[in-house]
Design an enzyme around this catalytic site. Sequence first.
Site, PDB file in Angstrom:
ATOM      1  N   GLU A   1      -1.900 -16.037 -24.039  1.00 59.56           N
ATOM      2  CA  GLU A   1      -1.050 -16.289 -22.871  1.00 59.56           C
ATOM      3  C   GLU A   1      -0.800 -17.783 -22.688  1.00 59.56           C
ATOM      4  O   GLU A   1      -0.148 -18.206 -21.744  1.00 59.56           O
ATOM      5  CB  GLU A   1      -1.653 -15.658 -21.607  1.00 59.56           C
ATOM      6  CG  GLU A   1      -3.107 -15.956 -21.373  1.00 59.56           C
ATOM      7  CD  GLU A   1      -3.710 -15.144 -20.217  1.00 59.56           C
ATOM      8  OE1 GLU A   1      -2.975 -14.593 -19.383  1.00 59.56           O
ATOM      9  OE2 GLU A   1      -4.958 -15.083 -20.153  1.00 59.56           O
TER      10      GLU A   1
ATOM     11  N   ARG B   1       4.945 -18.768 -12.003  1.00 56.86           N
ATOM     12  CA  ARG B   1       5.341 -17.366 -11.890  1.00 56.86           C
ATOM     13  C   ARG B   1       5.431 -16.885 -10.448  1.00 56.86           C
ATOM     14  O   ARG B   1       5.976 -15.831 -10.165  1.00 56.86           O
ATOM     15  CB  ARG B   1       4.394 -16.467 -12.712  1.00 56.86           C
ATOM     16  CG  ARG B   1       2.977 -16.403 -12.183  1.00 56.86           C
ATOM     17  CD  ARG B   1       2.025 -15.800 -13.211  1.00 56.86           C
ATOM     18  NE  ARG B   1       1.548 -14.481 -12.855  1.00 56.86           N
ATOM     19  CZ  ARG B   1       0.543 -13.849 -13.474  1.00 56.86           C
ATOM     20  NH1 ARG B   1      -0.050 -14.413 -14.513  1.00 56.86           N
ATOM     21  NH2 ARG B   1       0.161 -12.675 -13.093  1.00 56.86           N
TER      22      ARG B   1
ATOM     23  N   ASN C   1       2.915 -12.468 -18.690  1.00 54.76           N
ATOM     24  CA  ASN C   1       3.072 -12.996 -17.327  1.00 54.76           C
ATOM     25  C   ASN C   1       2.752 -14.488 -17.317  1.00 54.76           C
ATOM     26  O   ASN C   1       3.449 -15.279 -16.694  1.00 54.76           O
ATOM     27  CB  ASN C   1       2.139 -12.272 -16.343  1.00 54.76           C
ATOM     28  CG  ASN C   1       2.294 -10.763 -16.405  1.00 54.76           C
ATOM     29  OD1 ASN C   1       3.279 -10.276 -16.952  1.00 54.76           O
ATOM     30  ND2 ASN C   1       1.335 -10.030 -15.869  1.00 54.76           N
ATOM     31  N   ASP C   2       1.691 -14.842 -18.010  1.00 56.85           N
ATOM     32  CA  ASP C   2       1.339 -16.258 -18.094  1.00 56.85           C
ATOM     33  C   ASP C   2       2.046 -16.958 -19.244  1.00 56.85           C
ATOM     34  O   ASP C   2       2.455 -18.105 -19.111  1.00 56.85           O
ATOM     35  CB  ASP C   2      -0.183 -16.423 -18.230  1.00 56.85           C
ATOM     36  CG  ASP C   2      -0.866 -16.306 -16.868  1.00 56.85           C
ATOM     37  OD1 ASP C   2      -0.347 -16.899 -15.903  1.00 56.85           O
ATOM     38  OD2 ASP C   2      -1.889 -15.618 -16.780  1.00 56.85           O
TER      39      ASP C   2
ATOM     40  N   ARG D   1     -11.129  -7.136 -19.925  1.00 58.30           N
ATOM     41  CA  ARG D   1     -10.934  -8.584 -19.921  1.00 58.30           C
ATOM     42  C   ARG D   1     -12.038  -9.228 -19.096  1.00 58.30           C
ATOM     43  O   ARG D   1     -12.283  -8.800 -17.964  1.00 58.30           O
ATOM     44  CB  ARG D   1      -9.565  -8.913 -19.310  1.00 58.30           C
ATOM     45  CG  ARG D   1      -9.342 -10.408 -19.173  1.00 58.30           C
ATOM     46  CD  ARG D   1      -7.934 -10.710 -18.740  1.00 58.30           C
ATOM     47  NE  ARG D   1      -7.721 -10.442 -17.328  1.00 58.30           N
ATOM     48  CZ  ARG D   1      -6.530 -10.574 -16.734  1.00 58.30           C
ATOM     49  NH1 ARG D   1      -5.466 -10.911 -17.440  1.00 58.30           N
ATOM     50  NH2 ARG D   1      -6.397 -10.342 -15.456  1.00 58.30           N
TER      51      ARG D   1
ATOM     52  N   HIS E   1       0.816  -1.208   0.000  1.00 59.70           N
ATOM     53  CA  HIS E   1       0.000   0.000   0.000  1.00 59.70           C
ATOM     54  C   HIS E   1       0.853   1.264   0.000  1.00 59.70           C
ATOM     55  O   HIS E   1       0.618   2.205  -0.742  1.00 59.70           O
ATOM     56  CB  HIS E   1      -0.924   0.001   1.217  1.00 59.70           C
ATOM     57  CG  HIS E   1      -1.669   1.269   1.331  1.00 59.70           C
ATOM     58  ND1 HIS E   1      -2.862   1.469   0.694  1.00 59.70           N
ATOM     59  CD2 HIS E   1      -1.344   2.439   1.922  1.00 59.70           C
ATOM     60  CE1 HIS E   1      -3.244   2.710   0.923  1.00 59.70           C
ATOM     61  NE2 HIS E   1      -2.345   3.308   1.668  1.00 59.70           N
TER      62      HIS E   1
ATOM     63  N   CYS F   1      -0.267  -6.873 -22.853  1.00 56.85           N
ATOM     64  CA  CYS F   1      -0.629  -6.277 -21.571  1.00 56.85           C
ATOM     65  C   CYS F   1       0.112  -6.929 -20.406  1.00 56.85           C
ATOM     66  O   CYS F   1      -0.097  -6.586 -19.263  1.00 56.85           O
ATOM     67  CB  CYS F   1      -2.139  -6.324 -21.360  1.00 56.85           C
ATOM     68  SG  CYS F   1      -2.787  -8.007 -21.377  1.00 56.85           S
TER      69      CYS F   1
ATOM     70  N   ARG G   1      -8.569  -5.298 -15.628  1.00 52.88           N
ATOM     71  CA  ARG G   1      -8.679  -6.604 -14.950  1.00 52.88           C
ATOM     72  C   ARG G   1      -9.963  -6.609 -14.119  1.00 52.88           C
ATOM     73  O   ARG G   1      -9.989  -6.084 -13.014  1.00 52.88           O
ATOM     74  CB  ARG G   1      -7.490  -6.822 -14.022  1.00 52.88           C
ATOM     75  CG  ARG G   1      -6.161  -7.089 -14.697  1.00 52.88           C
ATOM     76  CD  ARG G   1      -5.097  -7.405 -13.651  1.00 52.88           C
ATOM     77  NE  ARG G   1      -3.947  -8.062 -14.201  1.00 52.88           N
ATOM     78  CZ  ARG G   1      -2.806  -7.445 -14.541  1.00 52.88           C
ATOM     79  NH1 ARG G   1      -2.688  -6.154 -14.366  1.00 52.88           N
ATOM     80  NH2 ARG G   1      -1.797  -8.138 -15.033  1.00 52.88           N
TER      81      ARG G   1
HETATM   82  C1  PEP Z   1      -0.662 -11.881 -18.195  1.00 49.93           C
HETATM   83  O1  PEP Z   1      -0.839 -13.081 -17.968  1.00 49.93           O
HETATM   84  O2  PEP Z   1       0.348 -11.427 -18.749  1.00 49.93           O
HETATM   85  C2  PEP Z   1      -1.678 -10.902 -17.791  1.00 49.93           C
HETATM   86  C3  PEP Z   1      -1.640  -9.660 -18.200  1.00 49.93           C
HETATM   87  O3  PEP Z   1      -2.651 -11.326 -16.969  1.00 49.93           O
HETATM   88  P1  PEP Z   1      -2.505 -11.579 -15.403  1.00 49.93           P
HETATM   89  O4  PEP Z   1      -1.177 -11.027 -14.958  1.00 49.93           O
HETATM   90  O5  PEP Z   1      -3.673 -10.899 -14.807  1.00 49.93           O
HETATM   91  O6  PEP Z   1      -2.563 -13.068 -15.351  1.00 49.93           O
HETATM   92 MG    MG Z   2      -2.744 -13.904 -17.344  1.00 47.55          MG
END
Ligand code: PEP
Ligand code: MG
Length: 566
Positions: free
Chosen positions: A427, A461, A450-451, A328, A185, A498, A292
């Site tokens: 992803e 991750r 990220n995924d 999304r 925070h 993203c 999100r």
């Molecule tokens: C991703 O997977 O890159 C993504 C943007 O979604 P999240 O981080 O919410 O899984």
């Molecule tokens: Mg994702």
Amino acid sequence: MLKGIAASAGVSVAKVYKLETPKVVIEKKTIEDADAEVAKFEAALEKTKTDIEGVKERAAKRLSEEELAVFDAHLMMAGDPDLHDQVVAAIKNENVNAEYAVDNYANMAIALFETLGEYFKERIADVKDVTFRLKCNLTGVMIPDLTSINEDSVIVAHDLTPSDTAQLNEFVKGFATEIGGKTSHSAIMANSLEIPAVVGCAGVLEACNTGDIIALDALDGVIVVNPDEATIEAYKAKAVKFAEDKEALKVLKDAKSITSDGHEVELAGNIGGFKDVEGVLKNGGEGVGLFRTEFLYMDSKDWPSEEEQFQAYKQVLEGMGGKKVVVRTLDIGGDKHLDYYDFPEEMNPFLGYRAIRLCLDQKDVFRTQLRALCRASVYGKLCIMFPMIATVQEFCDAKAIFEEEKAKLIAEGIAVADDIQVGMMVEIPAAAVLADQFSKYADFFSIGTNDLIQYSMAADRMSQKVSYLYQPWNPSILRLIKMTIDGAHKNGKWAGMCGAMAGEPKAVPILLGLGLDEFSMSATQILNARKQVTSITYEAAQELAAKCLEQDTADQVLDLVSEYMA
Ligand code: PEP
Ligand code: MG
């Protein structure tokens, strides 16, 4: 010199204000007069509410409505009948003292939120903040008043509570805390107040005293206590340079994201809700590339209704004033849980029942969200995307449900925009590999690195142990990204990204060269990315990207980019 995590960029040299959190010692006592103890508790609870209102009033001078919302959450928590009733019940039934009962209640609530995962960290901070105030009031302990700071200072503390950060006035030139991370925070608040912060800096509290001089370098996550004259001058110069660079970036707020040889891309922001819209616009975002929506569900006590969702989407679309907003659909499961829904026990929740898989199974939940989105579509420029798509069939099934709900609404006489784009996250490696086929059906792609990275490298991750495999710059990942972009372009569609990689300064030139059309990132990264885009030629970026694709290792790619950026 101490090392910590640079959580909010900037550099400051000022006097230390050491914030010592008062110690509240809670002992279990047996009380004689339960009614008197209840009265004492209720008086302390009232005082706590008045105190929070007072802090909110003082903080209102500096914070926006959204930022002040933390105090409304605190007031709600202090006014929660559950808190009152459980503490009163403990006092009456167990004859325990009020502060002990409050402490117990706090520990239980914190333990519960901890089981709910990462996303409830803020709630835990709120519970701690409110119950700490309450315990202080019950035991007569004074809470330090940060609003009384009246000379340039850097606050040094174990941690800063949401109410501490909200009280920071113009004399506070930064802070350093022993605990916390980039998403805590206090870090978020420091970013929005634009003051430098170094968090997770073990030993900082012991290393300094009020009145010492501290150089706080929140660019490199370094702290120097009582530096010599030369060091002070060096950090002051670094602070001036940072301020100048920041000013220079502001010039780019309304500029186009275009390379010097005329290739234009779009730089957008990732948001979790309406509260983030202002940040995107303030930082020159050309749209929202990822909203999100799971937060709407996680912050709710039950599945959010169509009307609640409609209001939330409408607010964001209107807030963005006609700029593109990519929403999304529900991406829940994996590590993201809901209070009101029991996920099935699975060996590998990240590979299990989640996101679009859940939505295609729980169609009512999905239909409600799609209806809310369709209704909101007339208030701005809406794009919808489905998360975790693995097969063309999944995409077509999801799109068909969208078309059904849209048609139903139109038949009911409700207006729905006729230009809603329907796309998908890429992803899962299977989708990247088959992108040229997916693009016959999807209007756009947004690459979720990220995924995508975790699934491509088979490396969780969230796992520290295998974090060395989390390699955005691995040529295999770059090739999957290229396949996705080329796949989109083959059928005249656009490809965005993203995932966190989109905002990484070292990734921007490569992604640009690979032909990425839209980059969506944290709002505070946008201007820097624009500076990068506008300072290079598309031709040079393409050359760099082509070379990167031919490397063997992530390190070799990084070396190439570093050389290029030098
Ligand atoms: C991703 O997977 O890159 C993504 C943007 O979604 P999240 O981080 O919410 O899984
Ligand atoms: Mg994702």
